[in-house]
Design an enzyme around this catalytic site. Structure first.
Site, short mmCIF file in Angstrom:
data_model
loop_
_atom_site.label_atom_id
_atom_site.label_comp_id
_atom_site.label_asym_id
_atom_site.label_seq_id
_atom_site.Cartn_x
_atom_site.Cartn_y
_atom_site.Cartn_z
CE1 TYR A 1 80.86 54.35 13.99
CE2 TYR A 1 80.11 52.16 14.69
CZ TYR A 1 79.83 53.47 14.33
OH TYR A 1 78.53 53.90 14.27
CD GLU B 1 75.86 53.13 15.95
OE1 GLU B 1 76.67 52.20 15.80
OE2 GLU B 1 75.87 54.15 15.23
#
Ligand SMILES: Cc1cc2nc3c(=O)[nH]c(=O)nc-3n(C[C@H](O)[C@H](O)[C@H](O)COP(=O)(O)OP(=O)(O)OC[C@H]3O[C@@H](n4cnc5c(N)ncnc54)[C@H](O)[C@@H]3O)c2cc1C
Ligand code: HEM
Length: 403
Positions: free
Chosen positions: A95, A137
């Site tokens: 990310y 997630e």
């Protein structure tokens, strides 16, 4: 929590993003792959070339930005993307890499218009959005059937039509298969000789859950724009019984609600029938009293896959009705219901159209647009409409989306 001023800046930049969104994400991918070529092992190159992934990411960023003060409203959309990320192996450490390059791309495309205040606001907002994805997630990884990509043996390879072939897959370690919901997909990671990168593709499971193997049914994507489909052609032409394929655990938010007793309508075009057959077989075995209407469109009898399997299931039940629609039937084709295309007037004739029915569909994008418009025009409520894209998700109500 974001400061009020940050929220204001983010919201006021949404229109700017809408103008430059795809330019920003295109630039972003260029920089990302230059600095992190290893990521080319998980991104789909064809979607990149055709601009579909850029559009998908841009849309997700607009949606998040427009809802930055109420991100909980976009959780259902995030879940669909998060399932895809989980099945590809996207991890929390990815990310910041994506965030950093996204900000650089915004600066690059907007130039002086991207003031420090705007960039800082976006850095903060990206962090909040990324945390939502990472949190969802993490739970998906914890609940996944297994970790990473697991070797499966191709135990049977069966030609289902002139363009679709099924592969039956059993885990090499012989440990029991993970459960899945009818409609979900697996990702397959292919290491193709001569290719620098691995290529990951999704395939819906086309059999009912609870079997000793998974089955996928793959259309050979050859010839479009003079470029053959990388993975599907390799699967058709090279992969044989006894070979090993690497699969991540079943994923996806498009699945049959088996807690419901409502009449279920399954509509598919071409290879979009794979999740529908899984759903049909599940209802037939687990909810034999539930009413089902199964509609499938194919070019003709030769390209119509899993025809006998569907027919046999329908024959054995008083609750399942099938309709086969052939675009250009061959002289020898028998047993199809309609010649030509599915349209609203015909759907009105054959569908239950009660608001206590649920509608699931999948197929090529123009096909899905027709079905979606017809169902809405026939007053089916949106919460009873469910569909799957065999590519990056998009908005079916938009006039032009990339096929
Ligand atoms: C959730 C989900 C479920 C799916 N389920 C199924 C399923 O059950 N069965 C099934 O068959 N498929 C399914 N798919 C689609 C599948 O994942 C693959 O996208 C499909 O097999 C094509 O992959 P490929 O590698 O063969 O083609 P790719 O190489 O990915 O190419 C895709 C298309 O783009 C074109 N193309 C490639 N490169 C270029 C270029 N440079 N310029 C222009 N055009 C180009 C190709 O001609 C081809 O038509 C599913 C997808 C998703 C997301
Ligand atoms: C908040 C940040 C992110 C957003 C908003 C986002 C959004 C999206 C969207 C909308 C899709 C398309 C989903 C679909 O197929 O329907 C997608 C797919 C994908 N994402 Fe993300 N993503 C983010 C972060 C990441 C990260 C950190 C990675 C890892 C490097 C990543 C890798 C991928 C890959 C590989 C795909 C599939 C691409 C394809 O098959 O074409 N994403 N993402």
């Amino acid at each position: 929590m974001l400061q009020q001023r940050t929220i204001e800046i983010i919201k006021s930049t949404v229109p700017v993003l809408q103008v430059h969104g795809e330019a920003i994400t295109s630039r972003f991918y260029e920089m990302l792959f230059q600095k992190h070529p290893e990521l080319l092992n998980i991104f789909n190159h064809a979607n990149q070339k055709k601009g579909r992934q850029q559009a998908a990411l841009a849309n997700a960023v607009y949606a998040a930005a427009a809802n930055i003060d109420k991100l909980e409203t976009i959780i259902p959309v995030v879940k669909g993307i998060a399932y895809k990320h989980r099945s590809l192996g996207v991890k929390p450490e990815h990310y910041p890499v994506v965030g950093e390059n996204l900000l650089l791309a915004i600066k690059d495309v907007l130039g002086d218009a991207a003031t420090d205040e705007i960039i800082n606001a976006w850095a903060e907002a990206y962090g909040v959005i990324a945390d939502v994805f990472i949190g969802i997630e993490r739970k998906m990884y914890e609940n996944a059937g297994w970790e990473g990509f697991r070797p499966f043996v191709v135990t049977r390879k069966i030609e289902e039509s002139s363009v679709i072939t099924s592969f039956y897959l059993e885990p090499e370690d012989k440990i029991a298969l993970a459960k899945f919901k009818p409609g979900q997909y697996v990702s397959i990671k292919m290491d193709i000789p001569g290719q620098v990168n691995t290529h990951i593709r999704q395939y819906s499971l086309s059999d009912a859950p609870g079997q000793s193997s998974y089955r996928i049914s793959v259309k050979k994507e050859s010839g479009t724009d003079a470029v053959d489909g990388m993975v599907s052609v390799y699967l058709h032409e090279r992969v044989k019984e006894g070979d090993i394929l690497h699969l991540s655990a079943p994923a996806g938010d498009f699945y049959l609600n088996t807690d419901s007793e409502k009449h279920v309508v399954l509509i598919s075009g071409g290879v979009g029938l794979t999740p529908m057959v899984s759903m049909l077989k599940t209802v037939a075995s687990e909810q034999p009293e539930r009413e089902v209407t199964f509609v499938h469109a194919a070019i003709n009898g030769q390209s119509h896959a899993l025809k006998d399997e569907v027919r046999d299931i329908a024959k054995a039940s008083d609750h399942i009705t099938t309709h086969f629609v052939y675009e250009s039937p061959l002289d020898e084709d028998l047993g199809y219901t309609k010649r030509g295309y599915i349209d609203q007037a015909w759907l009105k004739e054959i569908l239950p159209l009660k608001d206590d029915a649920e509608y699931y569909f999948c197929g090529p994008i123009p096909f899905m647009q027709v079905i979606n418009r017809a169902l809405l025009a026939l007053n089916v409520s949106k919460e009873n409409i469910h569909f799957e894209f065999f590519g990056p998700a998009s908005d079916l109500e938009k006039e032009s989306i990339k096929a």
